[in-house]
Design a protein around this motif. Structure first.
Motif, mmCIF file in Angstrom:
data_model
loop_
_atom_site.group_PDB
_atom_site.id
_atom_site.type_symbol
_atom_site.label_atom_id
_atom_site.label_comp_id
_atom_site.label_asym_id
_atom_site.label_seq_id
_atom_site.Cartn_x
_atom_site.Cartn_y
_atom_site.Cartn_z
ATOM 1 N N HIS A 98 11.000 20.242 -5.821
ATOM 2 C CA HIS A 98 12.257 21.162 -5.424
ATOM 3 C C HIS A 98 12.811 19.738 -4.437
ATOM 4 O O HIS A 98 11.900 19.681 -3.647
ATOM 5 N N TRP A 99 14.001 20.068 -4.779
ATOM 6 C CA TRP A 99 14.875 19.325 -3.394
ATOM 7 C C TRP A 99 15.135 20.139 -2.509
ATOM 8 O O TRP A 99 15.457 21.286 -2.602
ATOM 9 N N THR A 100 14.797 19.576 -1.184
ATOM 10 C CA THR A 100 14.634 20.537 0.216
ATOM 11 C C THR A 100 15.861 19.758 0.660
ATOM 12 O O THR A 100 15.796 18.170 0.514
ATOM 13 N N LYS A 101 17.117 20.470 1.282
ATOM 14 C CA LYS A 101 17.993 19.354 1.980
ATOM 15 C C LYS A 101 17.669 19.326 3.582
ATOM 16 O O LYS A 101 17.010 20.262 4.215
ATOM 17 N N ILE A 102 17.264 18.418 3.986
ATOM 18 C CA ILE A 102 17.534 18.267 5.697
ATOM 19 C C ILE A 102 18.232 18.688 6.328
ATOM 20 O O ILE A 102 19.403 18.504 7.011
ATOM 21 N N GLU A 103 18.048 19.615 7.530
ATOM 22 C CA GLU A 103 19.223 19.803 8.511
ATOM 23 C C GLU A 103 19.085 18.819 9.877
ATOM 24 O O GLU A 103 20.371 18.943 9.957
ATOM 25 N N GLU A 126 24.267 14.236 3.564
ATOM 26 C CA GLU A 126 23.363 14.826 3.012
ATOM 27 C C GLU A 126 22.064 14.377 3.084
ATOM 28 O O GLU A 126 22.321 13.472 1.806
ATOM 29 N N ILE A 127 20.785 14.525 3.510
ATOM 30 C CA ILE A 127 19.742 13.819 2.612
ATOM 31 C C ILE A 127 18.641 14.835 2.608
ATOM 32 O O ILE A 127 18.754 15.797 3.200
ATOM 33 N N SER A 128 18.570 15.191 1.584
ATOM 34 C CA SER A 128 17.661 16.094 0.359
ATOM 35 C C SER A 128 16.019 15.018 -0.073
ATOM 36 O O SER A 128 16.049 13.938 0.290
ATOM 37 N N VAL A 129 14.959 15.499 0.100
ATOM 38 C CA VAL A 129 14.100 15.120 -0.181
ATOM 39 C C VAL A 129 13.236 16.524 -1.383
ATOM 40 O O VAL A 129 13.549 17.133 -2.050
ATOM 41 N N LEU A 130 12.725 15.294 -2.649
ATOM 42 C CA LEU A 130 12.515 15.894 -3.516
ATOM 43 C C LEU A 130 10.304 16.295 -2.936
ATOM 44 O O LEU A 130 9.748 15.140 -2.064
ATOM 45 N N LEU A 131 10.176 17.645 -3.230
ATOM 46 C CA LEU A 131 8.661 18.028 -2.765
ATOM 47 C C LEU A 131 8.063 18.043 -3.913
ATOM 48 O O LEU A 131 8.210 18.727 -5.056
ATOM 49 N N LYS A 132 6.302 18.012 -2.888
ATOM 50 C CA LYS A 132 5.617 18.110 -4.485
ATOM 51 C C LYS A 132 5.703 19.213 -4.708
ATOM 52 O O LYS A 132 5.536 19.925 -3.440
ATOM 53 N N LYS A 181 0.690 -1.478 -0.212
ATOM 54 C CA LYS A 181 0.285 0.136 -0.113
ATOM 55 C C LYS A 181 0.742 1.119 -0.193
ATOM 56 O O LYS A 181 1.798 1.311 1.005
ATOM 57 N N LYS A 182 0.718 2.204 -1.239
ATOM 58 C CA LYS A 182 0.899 3.566 -0.606
ATOM 59 C C LYS A 182 0.686 4.395 0.321
ATOM 60 O O LYS A 182 -0.416 5.217 0.230
ATOM 61 N N GLN A 183 2.165 4.894 1.044
ATOM 62 C CA GLN A 183 1.646 5.883 2.319
ATOM 63 C C GLN A 183 2.318 7.439 1.536
ATOM 64 O O GLN A 183 2.646 7.619 0.708
ATOM 65 N N GLN A 184 1.038 8.352 1.779
ATOM 66 C CA GLN A 184 1.768 9.291 1.504
ATOM 67 C C GLN A 184 2.313 9.794 2.772
ATOM 68 O O GLN A 184 1.444 9.759 3.876
ATOM 69 N N ILE A 185 3.670 10.564 2.587
ATOM 70 C CA ILE A 185 4.410 11.333 2.979
ATOM 71 C C ILE A 185 5.066 12.837 3.406
ATOM 72 O O ILE A 185 5.275 13.515 3.011
ATOM 73 N N TYR A 186 4.404 13.280 4.598
ATOM 74 C CA TYR A 186 4.897 15.002 4.373
ATOM 75 C C TYR A 186 6.256 15.819 5.493
ATOM 76 O O TYR A 186 6.650 14.616 6.164
ATOM 77 N N LEU A 187 6.221 16.098 4.706
ATOM 78 C CA LEU A 187 7.574 17.329 5.488
ATOM 79 C C LEU A 187 7.013 18.472 6.387
ATOM 80 O O LEU A 187 6.804 18.917 5.880
ATOM 81 N N ARG A 188 7.527 18.630 7.672
ATOM 82 C CA ARG A 188 6.977 19.594 8.420
ATOM 83 C C ARG A 188 8.237 19.897 9.243
ATOM 84 O O ARG A 188 8.611 19.162 9.560
ATOM 85 N N GLY A 189 8.213 21.493 9.082
ATOM 86 C CA GLY A 189 9.105 22.073 9.572
ATOM 87 C C GLY A 189 9.515 23.230 9.391
ATOM 88 O O GLY A 189 8.648 23.785 8.755
ATOM 89 N N TRP A 194 13.180 11.161 -2.179
ATOM 90 C CA TRP A 194 14.581 11.094 -1.411
ATOM 91 C C TRP A 194 15.736 10.581 -1.742
ATOM 92 O O TRP A 194 16.006 9.449 -2.308
ATOM 93 N N ARG A 195 16.696 11.301 -1.793
ATOM 94 C CA ARG A 195 18.031 11.233 -1.889
ATOM 95 C C ARG A 195 19.290 11.633 -0.677
ATOM 96 O O ARG A 195 19.059 12.286 0.005
ATOM 97 N N PHE A 196 20.308 10.159 -1.172
ATOM 98 C CA PHE A 196 21.704 11.285 -0.181
ATOM 99 C C PHE A 196 23.128 11.133 -0.774
ATOM 100 O O PHE A 196 22.803 10.693 -1.744
ATOM 101 N N ASP A 197 24.133 12.206 -0.574
ATOM 102 C CA ASP A 197 24.375 12.917 -0.688
ATOM 103 C C ASP A 197 26.014 12.569 0.001
ATOM 104 O O ASP A 197 25.681 12.989 0.650
ATOM 105 N N LEU A 198 27.417 11.143 -0.485
ATOM 106 C CA LEU A 198 28.094 11.133 0.982
ATOM 107 C C LEU A 198 29.381 11.850 0.063
ATOM 108 O O LEU A 198 30.191 11.129 0.664
ATOM 109 N N SER A 199 29.488 12.828 -1.151
ATOM 110 C CA SER A 199 30.214 13.113 -1.292
ATOM 111 C C SER A 199 31.130 14.166 -0.572
ATOM 112 O O SER A 199 32.271 14.403 -1.253
ATOM 113 N N ASN A 200 30.200 14.679 0.345
ATOM 114 C CA ASN A 200 30.267 16.143 1.107
ATOM 115 C C ASN A 200 31.853 15.675 2.080
ATOM 116 O O ASN A 200 31.586 14.534 2.588
#
Length: 93
Positions: free
Chosen positions: A45-50, A36-42, A2-10, A26-32
């Protein structure tokens, strides 16, 4: 399954803007220096999670530990298990 909807709140822009948007991917970047963990929002656009809110830390701890572990192993492929645990305990103090 079952597909669940996930929301970013902050907060964004140092608390000046409130966010509540649906997460598409979502994606993560290990090169820095730090992973860094980022999410693609409806809206496409990508947003980095601090850092997670305190109330969500326990829920996503596994993801945070796994990404940090992969980041450490990428930079130290010959590291021992003890040095991995030492690094993780230092990061999550």
């Amino acid at each position: 399954g079952k597909k669940q909807q996930i929301y970013l709140r902050g907060d964004a822009d140092k608390g000046l803007q409130k966010l509540h948007k649906q997460v598409i991917a979502w994606r993560f970047d290990l090169s820095n220096l730090k992973p860094e963990i980022s999410v693609l929002l409806k809206g496409n656009h990508w947003t980095k999670i601090e850092r997670p809110r305190k109330s969500y830390e326990d829920m996503i701890r596994t993801v945070l530990v796994t990404v940090q572990y992969l980041h450490f192993l990428r930079k130290n492929p010959e590291a021992s298990g003890k040095s991995c645990w030492d690094h993780l305990s230092k990061v999550f103090r």
